[in-house]
Design a protein around this motif. Structure first.
Motif, PDB file in Angstrom:
ATOM      1  N   ALA A  27     -32.358  15.615 -34.154  1.00 21.42           N
ATOM      2  CA  ALA A  27     -33.451  15.199 -35.036  1.00 21.42           C
ATOM      3  C   ALA A  27     -34.418  16.347 -35.271  1.00 21.42           C
ATOM      4  O   ALA A  27     -34.908  16.546 -36.397  1.00 21.42           O
ATOM      5  CB  ALA A  27     -34.189  14.003 -34.436  1.00 21.42           C
ATOM      6  N   GLN A  28     -34.686  17.130 -34.241  1.00 21.09           N
ATOM      7  CA  GLN A  28     -35.590  18.273 -34.376  1.00 21.09           C
ATOM      8  C   GLN A  28     -34.981  19.335 -35.287  1.00 21.09           C
ATOM      9  O   GLN A  28     -35.664  19.921 -36.128  1.00 21.09           O
ATOM     10  CB  GLN A  28     -35.899  18.862 -33.003  1.00 21.09           C
ATOM     11  CG  GLN A  28     -36.917  19.981 -33.039  1.00 21.09           C
ATOM     12  CD  GLN A  28     -37.179  20.551 -31.643  1.00 21.09           C
ATOM     13  OE1 GLN A  28     -36.452  20.266 -30.714  1.00 21.09           O
ATOM     14  NE2 GLN A  28     -38.213  21.353 -31.548  1.00 21.09           N
ATOM     15  N   THR A  75     -28.502  12.909 -21.279  1.00 24.35           N
ATOM     16  CA  THR A  75     -27.902  13.955 -22.114  1.00 24.35           C
ATOM     17  C   THR A  75     -27.745  13.463 -23.553  1.00 24.35           C
ATOM     18  O   THR A  75     -28.013  14.198 -24.508  1.00 24.35           O
ATOM     19  CB  THR A  75     -26.535  14.371 -21.545  1.00 24.35           C
ATOM     20  OG1 THR A  75     -26.712  14.782 -20.204  1.00 24.35           O
ATOM     21  CG2 THR A  75     -25.922  15.491 -22.346  1.00 24.35           C
ATOM     22  N   LYS A  76     -27.313  12.213 -23.682  1.00 24.63           N
ATOM     23  CA  LYS A  76     -27.138  11.640 -25.018  1.00 24.63           C
ATOM     24  C   LYS A  76     -28.481  11.560 -25.750  1.00 24.63           C
ATOM     25  O   LYS A  76     -28.580  11.911 -26.920  1.00 24.63           O
ATOM     26  CB  LYS A  76     -26.523  10.245 -24.873  1.00 24.63           C
ATOM     27  CG  LYS A  76     -26.136   9.588 -26.150  1.00 24.63           C
ATOM     28  CD  LYS A  76     -25.436   8.273 -25.843  1.00 24.63           C
ATOM     29  CE  LYS A  76     -25.325   7.431 -27.079  1.00 24.63           C
ATOM     30  NZ  LYS A  76     -24.748   6.118 -26.806  1.00 24.63           N
ATOM     31  N   ALA A  77     -29.521  11.119 -25.059  1.00 25.93           N
ATOM     32  CA  ALA A  77     -30.851  11.030 -25.672  1.00 25.93           C
ATOM     33  C   ALA A  77     -31.383  12.417 -26.016  1.00 25.93           C
ATOM     34  O   ALA A  77     -31.981  12.620 -27.081  1.00 25.93           O
ATOM     35  CB  ALA A  77     -31.815  10.314 -24.739  1.00 25.93           C
ATOM     36  N   ALA A  78     -31.153  13.393 -25.139  1.00 31.55           N
ATOM     37  CA  ALA A  78     -31.614  14.755 -25.407  1.00 31.55           C
ATOM     38  C   ALA A  78     -30.890  15.347 -26.616  1.00 31.55           C
ATOM     39  O   ALA A  78     -31.490  16.035 -27.437  1.00 31.55           O
ATOM     40  CB  ALA A  78     -31.408  15.626 -24.175  1.00 31.55           C
ATOM     41  N   THR A  91     -32.806  18.819 -37.684  1.00 32.06           N
ATOM     42  CA  THR A  91     -32.831  18.291 -39.046  1.00 32.06           C
ATOM     43  C   THR A  91     -34.223  18.418 -39.649  1.00 32.06           C
ATOM     44  O   THR A  91     -34.382  18.799 -40.808  1.00 32.06           O
ATOM     45  CB  THR A  91     -32.391  16.816 -39.047  1.00 32.06           C
ATOM     46  OG1 THR A  91     -31.087  16.728 -38.472  1.00 32.06           O
ATOM     47  CG2 THR A  91     -32.362  16.256 -40.453  1.00 32.06           C
ATOM     48  N   ALA A 109     -29.617  13.680 -29.128  1.00 34.34           N
ATOM     49  CA  ALA A 109     -30.129  13.012 -30.331  1.00 34.34           C
ATOM     50  C   ALA A 109     -31.490  13.577 -30.717  1.00 34.34           C
ATOM     51  O   ALA A 109     -31.765  13.812 -31.901  1.00 34.34           O
ATOM     52  CB  ALA A 109     -30.224  11.508 -30.098  1.00 34.34           C
ATOM     53  N   ALA A 110     -32.354  13.809 -29.728  1.00 38.61           N
ATOM     54  CA  ALA A 110     -33.670  14.378 -30.012  1.00 38.61           C
ATOM     55  C   ALA A 110     -33.552  15.791 -30.565  1.00 38.61           C
ATOM     56  O   ALA A 110     -34.265  16.177 -31.491  1.00 38.61           O
ATOM     57  CB  ALA A 110     -34.526  14.369 -28.750  1.00 38.61           C
ATOM     58  N   GLN A 111     -32.635  16.568 -30.001  1.00 33.51           N
ATOM     59  CA  GLN A 111     -32.442  17.945 -30.473  1.00 33.51           C
ATOM     60  C   GLN A 111     -31.888  17.944 -31.901  1.00 33.51           C
ATOM     61  O   GLN A 111     -32.298  18.760 -32.734  1.00 33.51           O
ATOM     62  CB  GLN A 111     -31.492  18.683 -29.532  1.00 33.51           C
ATOM     63  CG  GLN A 111     -31.409  20.165 -29.818  1.00 33.51           C
ATOM     64  CD  GLN A 111     -30.543  20.888 -28.790  1.00 33.51           C
ATOM     65  OE1 GLN A 111     -29.814  20.265 -28.037  1.00 33.51           O
ATOM     66  NE2 GLN A 111     -30.636  22.199 -28.778  1.00 33.51           N
TER      67      GLN A 111
END
Length: 116
Positions: free
Chosen positions: A37-38, A28-31, A40, A33-35
């Motif tokens: 970044a997307q 969940t934490k990685a998802a 941004t 962060a990816a979301q």
């Protein structure tokens, strides 16, 4: 003996739930962060476009002010030349009439010498 197996199964289930929870947390934490970044990255072109609009408006305003200042400067230089020519003519008239004019200010002499 059945009690021990139940206890061992309960403990194993508890460990399994904790491990599953830990992996879920990491995923969940990685998802997230990816979301982020997307999001941004998606917002960056809009922000750049807004910055460009502001820059373009500033350049247009400065160009307009610069044009006005150049016009005023040109007019001021024309008036200065006209005053200089007029005063030079008056000084020659005074010289022909035998009247010695006062010496000009040093800045006037410099302008007459250099034109600046």
């Amino acid at each position: 003996m059945n009690g021990w197996w139940g206890l061992a199964g309960g403990a194993l289930t508890l460990v399994g739930v904790m491990v599953t929870g830990w992996f879920t947390y990491r995923g969940t934490k990685a998802a997230a962060a990816a979301q982020a970044a997307q999001a941004t990255a998606a917002a960056a072109p809009a922000a750049k476009a807004e910055d460009f609009k502001i820059l373009q408006a500033t350049v247009e305003r400065v160009d307009e002010e610069n044009g006005q200042l150049r016009g005023r400067m040109s007019r001021l230089e024309a008036v200065l030349r006209a005053c200089s020519w007029t005063m030079d003519r008056w000084a020659r008239q005074m010289g022909r009439a035998g009247i010695e004019p006062e010496p000009p200010h040093p800045l006037v002499e410099e302008y007459n010498r250099t034109g600046v």
